[in-house]
Structure formats: structure tokens, C-alpha cells
Design a protein around this motif. Structure first.
Motif, mmCIF file in Angstrom:
data_model
loop_
_atom_site.group_PDB
_atom_site.id
_atom_site.type_symbol
_atom_site.label_atom_id
_atom_site.label_comp_id
_atom_site.label_asym_id
_atom_site.label_seq_id
_atom_site.Cartn_x
_atom_site.Cartn_y
_atom_site.Cartn_z
ATOM 1 N N HIS A 193 21.020 5.518 -46.142
ATOM 2 C CA HIS A 193 21.019 4.813 -47.432
ATOM 3 C C HIS A 193 19.714 4.040 -47.637
ATOM 4 N N VAL A 194 19.221 3.421 -46.574
ATOM 5 C CA VAL A 194 17.958 2.682 -46.684
ATOM 6 C C VAL A 194 16.794 3.654 -46.873
ATOM 7 N N GLU A 195 16.792 4.726 -46.098
ATOM 8 C CA GLU A 195 15.706 5.704 -46.183
ATOM 9 C C GLU A 195 15.577 6.294 -47.583
ATOM 10 N N HIS A 196 16.706 6.537 -48.234
ATOM 11 C CA HIS A 196 16.701 7.090 -49.595
ATOM 12 C C HIS A 196 16.654 6.003 -50.660
ATOM 13 N N ASN A 197 16.585 4.753 -50.233
ATOM 14 C CA ASN A 197 16.482 3.604 -51.142
ATOM 15 C C ASN A 197 17.687 3.477 -52.074
ATOM 16 N N HIS A 198 18.839 3.910 -51.620
ATOM 17 C CA HIS A 198 20.043 3.860 -52.450
ATOM 18 C C HIS A 198 20.461 2.434 -52.782
ATOM 19 N N VAL A 199 20.217 1.516 -51.853
ATOM 20 C CA VAL A 199 20.705 0.147 -52.037
ATOM 21 C C VAL A 199 20.009 -0.512 -53.217
ATOM 22 N N MET A 200 18.681 -0.481 -53.210
ATOM 23 C CA MET A 200 17.934 -1.094 -54.313
ATOM 24 C C MET A 200 18.152 -0.348 -55.621
ATOM 25 N N GLU A 201 18.221 0.972 -55.562
ATOM 26 C CA GLU A 201 18.443 1.747 -56.784
ATOM 27 C C GLU A 201 19.797 1.427 -57.403
ATOM 28 N N SER A 202 20.816 1.235 -56.562
ATOM 29 C CA SER A 202 22.132 0.849 -57.068
ATOM 30 C C SER A 202 22.079 -0.519 -57.721
ATOM 31 N N LEU A 203 21.375 -1.436 -57.093
ATOM 32 C CA LEU A 203 21.222 -2.785 -57.635
ATOM 33 C C LEU A 203 20.479 -2.772 -58.959
ATOM 34 N N VAL A 204 19.371 -2.038 -59.009
ATOM 35 C CA VAL A 204 18.572 -1.970 -60.236
ATOM 36 C C VAL A 204 19.369 -1.291 -61.348
ATOM 37 N N SER A 205 20.114 -0.245 -61.004
ATOM 38 C CA SER A 205 20.953 0.434 -62.010
ATOM 39 C C SER A 205 21.955 -0.530 -62.624
ATOM 40 N N ALA A 221 24.341 10.046 -53.809
ATOM 41 C CA ALA A 221 23.802 9.150 -52.785
ATOM 42 C C ALA A 221 24.612 9.240 -51.497
ATOM 43 N N GLU A 222 25.938 9.256 -51.607
ATOM 44 C CA GLU A 222 26.770 9.345 -50.415
ATOM 45 C C GLU A 222 26.523 10.651 -49.666
ATOM 46 N N LEU A 223 26.426 11.738 -50.408
ATOM 47 C CA LEU A 223 26.203 13.028 -49.764
ATOM 48 C C LEU A 223 24.818 13.104 -49.127
ATOM 49 N N GLU A 224 23.829 12.457 -49.743
ATOM 50 C CA GLU A 224 22.490 12.398 -49.149
ATOM 51 C C GLU A 224 22.515 11.649 -47.823
ATOM 52 N N ALA A 225 23.215 10.519 -47.796
ATOM 53 C CA ALA A 225 23.323 9.745 -46.557
ATOM 54 C C ALA A 225 24.113 10.513 -45.503
ATOM 55 N N ASP A 226 25.149 11.230 -45.931
ATOM 56 C CA ASP A 226 25.903 12.078 -45.009
ATOM 57 C C ASP A 226 25.009 13.146 -44.393
ATOM 58 N N ARG A 227 24.203 13.805 -45.229
ATOM 59 C CA ARG A 227 23.308 14.864 -44.738
ATOM 60 C C ARG A 227 22.283 14.293 -43.762
#
Length: 257
Positions: A150-162, A200-206
Motif C-alpha cells: 500500500h505504501v509502495e503504490h502510494n494508496h494511503v495518500m491517494e485515498s486521503l487526497v481523494s 488498490a487492494e488487488l495491487e497490494a495483494d499482488r
């Protein structure tokens, strides 16, 4: 005769206006949907990528402080156990891990729930219950690698910004801009109701599955920890609680090469 003609003209105009209003509503709704599903993710990705590291640090630290004050309690894991898991965590951070993030691992208790979460700048929190549930090193690695993903794909900040984009847009549309200054920090408490998109979840799973396969020869630990979590709880705040379901993720993993 004349009155009938005027009446028909008025009815015709009323019908035209109704169609115009209906068409306008459809256009507005469609535009809003397109903005939410396509525009917001694009803007969130672009904005997140352009934010300086200091913003990530401030939100990361503020989020953990707020969670400590409102939700978390101190871990009961022994210092030896924490050191052991931290050593594993460091070993999972490869040379290609995002250089801009300050990865660190924190241990907490949270209402006896098996949980793990990532914050914006690489802080990853894992609960005592999750450590107890992940009884093997590969299972624990699967949990940690998913959050690293999740951090590598920047999901956390993107979710926050969204979320912030949506809140700001609604505030502007509704004329209530008094609370805009609080939006970022309110949205930053991602650990409480964190829910990433399906992609995002599937990316983190992969990410986790590929890393596990390199480390252990296969990614079966992803399946076993998912099965444990699925049987342990179906509460909306449990780890990885968003779409798709555990069953769907397990199927995706089994189909992976």
C-alpha cells in the motif's frame, strides 16, 4: 379558439422545460459520476505525487498520535517478540523499496482485533491480535508485505487526497467552507475506517504475493492468513475490509502464477 391555442402553447412550453430540467439533471449526475470515478482518482494520483515529503511526515505522525489518543492501547508483546518481528520487517524492505518513505513498524492493541494498517510516510501498525493470528513467519510476512505494498503504490495518500477532493467539492457546492481547514487531518485518520478501492487492494495483494513467492517459493501464506481472517471476523473494521471479499481475493491468489 384562441384560448385553446394559448393553452396548448403553454403546455408545450411546460413540457419543453420539464425535458430541459430532466436532461440537465441527467447531465449533472453523469458528470458528477465521471468526476468521482475518473477525475478524482486521476487528480489524487497527480496531487499525491507532487506533495513534498514533509506533508507525508506530518500526516503520518499526526495520524498515529490521534489513533494513540482515541483508539489504540499499548502493546503487550514482549520486547524480544517485537525485536524479532522488526527484524523480519526490515528484511522485507528490499533495495527497491520507496526511498522517500521512512518505513517503521509499530505495535499496538486495538479492541482485540486482528488488524494491520499503513500510514502515509511508511509507518505500519500491527496489532497484538494479528501477530497471534499469523502463527508462521510466511503468514506474518504476508501481512507486512501487503501493507508495504500500500505504501509502495502510494494508496494511503491517494485515498486521503481523494476524500479531501470530494469533501472540498461538496463544501464548495453546498456553500459550507468553514471546515475546510480540518479536512486533511480528519481524513488522515485512515486506520479507523480505512477502505481502499478494489484496484488498490488487488495491487497490494499482488505485491505481497510476488514478494512471498520470491522469498518462500510460493505465496500460499496469503491464502492461509486470508482464510484465518475470514473465519475470525466479518466485522467491517477488520484487516483488509473492503471489496473484494476474502473469498474473491483467495481465488485471485490461487489463479496467480
Amino acid at each position: 379558439m384562441s384560448s385553446k391555442i394559448h393553452s396548448k402553447i403553454r403546455q408545450s412550453k411546460q413540457t419543453q422545460w420539464l425535458w430541459i430540467i430532466a436532461a440537465t439533471v441527467v447531465v449533472v449526475l453523469f458528470s458528477g459520476y465521471q468526476f468521482y470515478t475518473k477525475g478524482v482518482p486521476f487528480l489524487a494520483e497527480e496531487i499525491s505525487a507532487s506533495l513534498p515529503k514533509q506533508i507525508y511526515q506530518v500526516i503520518d505522525e499526526g495520524s498515529l498520535d490521534e489513533l494513540d489518543n482515541s483508539e489504540f492501547s499499548e502493546s503487550n508483546l514482549s520486547e524480544i517478540k517485537q525485536q524479532e518481528i522488526r527484524a523480519l520487517f526490515v528484511s522485507l524492505l528490499g533495495a527497491d523499496t520507496h526511498a522517500e518513505r521512512d518505513f517503521k513498524l509499530e505495535f499496538r492493541q486495538w479492541k482485540d482485533r486482528p488488524n494491520a494498517m499503513a500510514l502515509t510516510n511508511g509507518t505500519i501498525v500491527i496489532t497484538d491480535s494479528m501477530v497471534k493470528l499469523a502463527t508462521t513467519q510466511p503468514e506474518l510476512s504476508a501481512v507486512l508485505l501487503h501493507e508495504i505494498g500500500h505504501v509502495e503504490h502510494n494508496h494511503v495518500m491517494e485515498s486521503l487526497v481523494s476524500s479531501s477532493i470530494v469533501f472540498v467539492s461538496l463544501s464548495v457546492v453546498l456553500g459550507d467552507i468553514s471546515a475546510l481547514s480540518d479536512i486533511m487531518m480528519q481524513g488522515a485518520i485512515l486506520g479507523i475506517n480505512q477502505s481502499y478501492s478494489q484496484q488498490a487492494e488487488l495491487e497490494a495483494d499482488r505485491y505481497a504475493h510476488q514478494a512471498l513467492t520470491k522469498l518462500y517459493g510460493n505465496g500460499s501464506a496469503m491464502v492461509t492468513i486470508f482464510e484465518k481472517l475470514a473465519s475470525e471476523t466479518d466485522e467491517p473494521h477488520s484487516w483488509l475490509s473492503s471489496h473484494p471479499s476474502f473469498e474473491q481475493r483467495i481465488e485471485k491468489i490461487k489463479q496467480s502464477p
